[in-house]
Design a protein around this motif. Sequence first.
Motif, PDB file in Angstrom:
ATOM      1  N   ILE A 270      13.662   8.100  -8.144  1.00 35.89           N
ATOM      2  CA  ILE A 270      12.571   8.153  -6.630  1.00 35.89           C
ATOM      3  C   ILE A 270      13.217   8.584  -5.851  1.00 35.89           C
ATOM      4  O   ILE A 270      12.962   8.714  -4.434  1.00 35.89           O
ATOM      5  CB  ILE A 270      12.626   6.606  -6.938  1.00 35.89           C
ATOM      6  CG1 ILE A 270      13.988   5.716  -7.106  1.00 35.89           C
ATOM      7  CG2 ILE A 270      11.418   5.915  -7.753  1.00 35.89           C
ATOM      8  CD1 ILE A 270      13.300   4.157  -6.914  1.00 35.89           C
ATOM      9  N   SER A 271      14.581   8.923  -5.814  1.00 34.69           N
ATOM     10  CA  SER A 271      15.505   9.236  -5.051  1.00 34.69           C
ATOM     11  C   SER A 271      15.581  11.036  -5.054  1.00 34.69           C
ATOM     12  O   SER A 271      16.354  11.529  -3.915  1.00 34.69           O
ATOM     13  CB  SER A 271      16.998   8.678  -4.843  1.00 34.69           C
ATOM     14  OG  SER A 271      17.598   8.912  -6.219  1.00 34.69           O
TER      15      SER A 271
ATOM     16  N   THR B 166      10.374   0.297 -10.441  1.00 37.74           N
ATOM     17  CA  THR B 166      11.806   0.205  -9.711  1.00 37.74           C
ATOM     18  C   THR B 166      13.034  -0.302 -10.272  1.00 37.74           C
ATOM     19  O   THR B 166      14.193   0.864 -10.646  1.00 37.74           O
ATOM     20  CB  THR B 166      11.986  -0.199  -7.931  1.00 37.74           C
ATOM     21  OG1 THR B 166      10.554  -0.021  -7.625  1.00 37.74           O
ATOM     22  CG2 THR B 166      13.186   0.264  -7.330  1.00 37.74           C
TER      23      THR B 166
ATOM     24  N   THR C 205       9.059   4.065  -3.390  1.00 35.22           N
ATOM     25  CA  THR C 205      10.026   4.869  -2.550  1.00 35.22           C
ATOM     26  C   THR C 205       9.745   4.254  -1.013  1.00 35.22           C
ATOM     27  O   THR C 205      10.343   5.306  -0.258  1.00 35.22           O
ATOM     28  CB  THR C 205       8.652   6.640  -2.868  1.00 35.22           C
ATOM     29  OG1 THR C 205       7.896   5.943  -2.386  1.00 35.22           O
ATOM     30  CG2 THR C 205       9.018   6.673  -4.232  1.00 35.22           C
TER      31      THR C 205
ATOM     32  N   ALA D  38      10.200  12.901  -7.067  1.00 37.69           N
ATOM     33  CA  ALA D  38      10.291  11.492  -6.207  1.00 37.69           C
ATOM     34  C   ALA D  38       8.016  11.429  -6.207  1.00 37.69           C
ATOM     35  O   ALA D  38       7.044  10.359  -6.962  1.00 37.69           O
ATOM     36  CB  ALA D  38      10.200  11.490  -4.911  1.00 37.69           C
TER      37      ALA D  38
END
Length: 315
Positions: free
Chosen positions: A173-174, A145, A259, A179
């Motif tokens: 991840i966005s 992350t 996520t 993602a």
Amino acid sequence: MTKTVVESLAEATPPRAASTIRGLSDRAIAWLFVGPTIALLLAINIFPLIWTIRLSFTNYRVNRPNADVSWVGLRNYERILNDPDIWMTMQATAHFLFWTIFFQVVIGFTLAWLINRKFKGNDLWTTLIVLPMMLSPAVVGNFWTFLYQPQIGLFNYLVAYVTGGSAASFSMISDVDLAPWAIVIVDTWMWTPFVMLICLAGLRSIPDSIYEAAECDRASAWRQFWTITIPMVLPFLMLAVLFRGIENFKMFDLVVQLTGGGPGSITELTSINLKREAFEKWRTGYSSAYAIILFVTVFGLASIYVKALNKVKER
């Protein structure tokens, strides 16, 4: 003559106790020791399964224990199988399963083949490659992350450099399209060493005499690879696929850390969706039917796969 230990114990044992011990067969003694363990396993596994099956035919909600519980039959199963959102999570899970297993098998086998070719520093490189597998999924999720952060994440800078975008406004991840691939990359990084170890065991189980005989027959290295290496390592590869398939089907903690199932529900796997139905919406009967469907799916696919694996081993 010196008495044996058995004779000494027999003399020290009271007649009634001795006759009782002598009256037990080997099978009875075995069940005496194994029985409590089997009973414990049945209590831990079988009872919850039966209770879950029972709840799946009701509208029970655990947050309303005093409410009237009615028998709904197969209605929960019908709603699940006709729910498009459920099928979306199934599709996301299938995407995750296929690509993680594909990359882990290909990269894991390649690493095992390279490490099997003995070279200087072989043990050191093996240890370094295995390190990700030793970490906790929560630690791995937090670590990646940080790497995926839009402003300070190193991974995003690399992707932005390749694509020509801006790292400050980009995060895998966005992003809806990237993602799913973000969690595939992390799981592949973490569990490829596991597949590598299984493949390495398969490679080292092949006798050198087989390769020596092939060289005497003037078989090329490519022919030896396809006619000796791959067929003899195939059962190990299939075993690795079985282990990773079962584990990734119930993947939860790593995806939640990365996520949370987002953006939207693009990375919401069946395990995450089941948790939300059971412990956020508190639809206990519905989620029980959901769990039974997943259990039957995994059990059925695993049974078919194990039969195929046994046929490969018999060749």
